[in-house]
Scaffold this motif. Structure first.
Motif, mmCIF file in Angstrom:
data_model
loop_
_atom_site.group_PDB
_atom_site.id
_atom_site.type_symbol
_atom_site.label_atom_id
_atom_site.label_comp_id
_atom_site.label_asym_id
_atom_site.label_seq_id
_atom_site.Cartn_x
_atom_site.Cartn_y
_atom_site.Cartn_z
ATOM 1 N N GLY A 6 -26.577 29.935 10.791
ATOM 2 C CA GLY A 6 -26.587 28.519 11.127
ATOM 3 C C GLY A 6 -26.707 27.731 9.835
ATOM 4 O O GLY A 6 -27.322 28.196 8.869
ATOM 5 N N LEU A 7 -26.116 26.565 9.804
ATOM 6 C CA LEU A 7 -26.068 25.782 8.573
ATOM 7 C C LEU A 7 -26.299 24.314 8.876
ATOM 8 O O LEU A 7 -25.669 23.752 9.771
ATOM 9 C CB LEU A 7 -24.684 25.973 7.926
ATOM 10 N N VAL A 8 -27.213 23.707 8.133
ATOM 11 C CA VAL A 8 -27.374 22.254 8.208
ATOM 12 C C VAL A 8 -27.316 21.694 6.783
ATOM 13 O O VAL A 8 -28.065 22.094 5.910
ATOM 14 C CB VAL A 8 -28.671 21.821 8.955
ATOM 15 N N GLU A 9 -26.330 20.841 6.598
ATOM 16 C CA GLU A 9 -26.068 20.200 5.301
ATOM 17 C C GLU A 9 -25.483 18.835 5.614
ATOM 18 O O GLU A 9 -24.525 18.736 6.369
ATOM 19 C CB GLU A 9 -25.086 21.055 4.498
ATOM 20 N N ASP A 10 -26.071 17.777 5.053
ATOM 21 C CA ASP A 10 -25.624 16.429 5.409
ATOM 22 C C ASP A 10 -24.384 15.973 4.657
ATOM 23 O O ASP A 10 -23.744 15.007 5.048
ATOM 24 C CB ASP A 10 -26.760 15.416 5.252
ATOM 25 N N SER A 28 -20.542 35.150 10.052
ATOM 26 C CA SER A 28 -20.046 34.293 11.120
ATOM 27 C C SER A 28 -20.926 33.054 11.223
ATOM 28 O O SER A 28 -22.108 33.156 11.590
ATOM 29 C CB SER A 28 -20.065 35.064 12.444
ATOM 30 N N VAL A 29 -20.377 31.906 10.881
ATOM 31 C CA VAL A 29 -21.136 30.659 10.979
ATOM 32 C C VAL A 29 -21.080 30.219 12.436
ATOM 33 O O VAL A 29 -20.050 29.766 12.925
ATOM 34 C CB VAL A 29 -20.577 29.575 10.028
ATOM 35 N N GLN A 30 -22.193 30.379 13.120
ATOM 36 C CA GLN A 30 -22.282 30.097 14.542
ATOM 37 C C GLN A 30 -22.412 28.608 14.835
ATOM 38 O O GLN A 30 -21.942 28.127 15.854
ATOM 39 C CB GLN A 30 -23.481 30.831 15.155
ATOM 40 N N VAL A 31 -23.103 27.914 13.944
ATOM 41 C CA VAL A 31 -23.296 26.471 14.109
ATOM 42 C C VAL A 31 -23.391 25.850 12.723
ATOM 43 O O VAL A 31 -24.066 26.363 11.842
ATOM 44 C CB VAL A 31 -24.560 26.153 14.967
ATOM 45 N N GLU A 32 -22.665 24.740 12.545
ATOM 46 C CA GLU A 32 -22.713 23.968 11.303
ATOM 47 C C GLU A 32 -22.844 22.515 11.682
ATOM 48 O O GLU A 32 -22.162 22.041 12.584
ATOM 49 C CB GLU A 32 -21.465 24.214 10.467
ATOM 50 N N CYS A 33 -23.777 21.828 11.023
ATOM 51 C CA CYS A 33 -24.033 20.443 11.411
ATOM 52 C C CYS A 33 -24.693 19.687 10.268
ATOM 53 O O CYS A 33 -25.086 20.266 9.271
ATOM 54 C CB CYS A 33 -24.920 20.413 12.654
ATOM 55 N N SER A 34 -24.811 18.391 10.466
ATOM 56 C CA SER A 34 -25.504 17.554 9.487
ATOM 57 C C SER A 34 -26.858 17.097 10.010
ATOM 58 O O SER A 34 -27.654 16.560 9.257
ATOM 59 C CB SER A 34 -24.648 16.332 9.140
ATOM 60 N N GLU A 35 -27.107 17.329 11.290
ATOM 61 C CA GLU A 35 -28.337 16.857 11.935
ATOM 62 C C GLU A 35 -29.282 18.018 12.241
ATOM 63 O O GLU A 35 -28.889 18.966 12.919
ATOM 64 C CB GLU A 35 -27.993 16.166 13.254
ATOM 65 N N PRO A 36 -30.520 17.949 11.774
ATOM 66 C CA PRO A 36 -31.475 19.020 12.046
ATOM 67 C C PRO A 36 -31.651 19.326 13.535
ATOM 68 O O PRO A 36 -31.769 20.481 13.929
ATOM 69 C CB PRO A 36 -32.784 18.495 11.446
ATOM 70 N N ARG A 37 -31.625 18.308 14.371
ATOM 71 C CA ARG A 37 -31.859 18.527 15.804
ATOM 72 C C ARG A 37 -30.768 19.388 16.431
ATOM 73 O O ARG A 37 -31.032 20.158 17.352
ATOM 74 C CB ARG A 37 -32.005 17.204 16.553
ATOM 75 N N VAL A 38 -29.534 19.281 15.939
ATOM 76 C CA VAL A 38 -28.430 20.083 16.470
ATOM 77 C C VAL A 38 -28.689 21.562 16.193
ATOM 78 O O VAL A 38 -28.554 22.401 17.085
ATOM 79 C CB VAL A 38 -27.075 19.637 15.880
ATOM 80 N N LEU A 53 -30.312 25.888 4.864
ATOM 81 C CA LEU A 53 -30.760 24.518 5.076
ATOM 82 C C LEU A 53 -30.730 23.729 3.773
ATOM 83 O O LEU A 53 -31.152 24.229 2.731
ATOM 84 C CB LEU A 53 -32.202 24.506 5.602
ATOM 85 N N ASP A 54 -30.263 22.496 3.856
ATOM 86 C CA ASP A 54 -30.392 21.569 2.742
ATOM 87 C C ASP A 54 -31.801 20.996 2.814
ATOM 88 O O ASP A 54 -32.322 20.746 3.907
ATOM 89 C CB ASP A 54 -29.340 20.457 2.882
ATOM 90 N N LEU A 55 -32.458 20.794 1.684
ATOM 91 C CA LEU A 55 -33.816 20.242 1.688
ATOM 92 C C LEU A 55 -33.810 18.773 2.084
ATOM 93 O O LEU A 55 -34.577 18.347 2.937
ATOM 94 C CB LEU A 55 -34.469 20.413 0.312
ATOM 95 N N HIS A 56 -32.918 17.991 1.473
ATOM 96 C CA HIS A 56 -32.878 16.547 1.734
ATOM 97 C C HIS A 56 -31.768 16.241 2.736
ATOM 98 O O HIS A 56 -30.599 16.386 2.433
ATOM 99 C CB HIS A 56 -32.646 15.789 0.431
ATOM 100 N N LEU A 57 -32.174 15.811 3.912
ATOM 101 C CA LEU A 57 -31.220 15.551 4.991
ATOM 102 C C LEU A 57 -31.196 14.080 5.392
ATOM 103 O O LEU A 57 -30.887 13.742 6.527
ATOM 104 C CB LEU A 57 -31.565 16.422 6.206
#
Length: 171
Positions: A6-10, A28-38, A53-57
């Motif tokens: 899973g990936l979160v990067e704004d 396999s990237v199962q989920v990629e998003c910019s929002e932590p809640r997603v 995870l990106d530190l600063h979102l």
């Protein structure tokens, strides 16, 4: 065999490059998003091997906040914090400590996909470097600064004058 990630990067460009890089490694990237809640909703309903995870979102929770919640929900998930910050406290004082085994990678130090891959592997083996914040012990002079000193540096970098800093710090 690749990992389910899973990936979160704004930043859209950085996120798409990370997805491409992770896919090229066989993950396999199962989920990629910019929002932590997603990502959090996905983690609650599904299983992943690791998250990047990106530190600063932006406004709202940080990657550190998200890491703590993910670790509490599913401690087996490996966590890689990928950030431009040399020291997490430069983002904000009093960040929550990163979970044990979290791998902290600076974007400027990731010169190849193999480094990212090693970070994922290390996070899954829970051999990530740990210190007070769960980050790699560095010889950086920034680590020796107090939270107050880092806060003043942060305010200076925002262009505040001495009197504005004094007002904000109640000095």
């Amino acid at each position: 065999m690749g990992f389910r990630v899973g990936l979160v990067e704004d930043d859209d460009f950085t996120r798409s490059m990370l997805v491409s890089s992770l896919s090229s490694l066989g993950h396999s990237v199962q989920v990629e998003c910019s929002e932590p809640r997603v990502l959090l909703e996905y983690v609650k309903a599904n299983d992943l091997d690791a998250v990047v995870l990106d530190l600063h979102l932006g406004k709202g929770p940080t990657g550190a906040d998200l890491a703590v919640v993910i670790h509490r929900l599913k401690p087996h998930i490996g966590i890689v914090m990928l950030t431009s910050y040399e020291e997490p406290r430069l983002l904000r004082a009093n960040l929550p400590g990163l979970p044990s085994g979290t791998v902290y990678l600076r974007k400027g130090e990731v010169s190849s996909v193999e480094i990212l891959n090693q970070g994922l592997t290390d996070s899954l083996m829970k051999i990530g470097p740990s210190s007070r914040l769960g980050v790699e012990a560095r010889s950086s002079q920034l680590e020796q600064l107090s939270d107050s000193q880092l806060e003043i540096m942060r305010l200076i970098s925002q262009g505040l004058s001495n009197s504005e800093i004094a007002k904000r710090r109640f000095i």
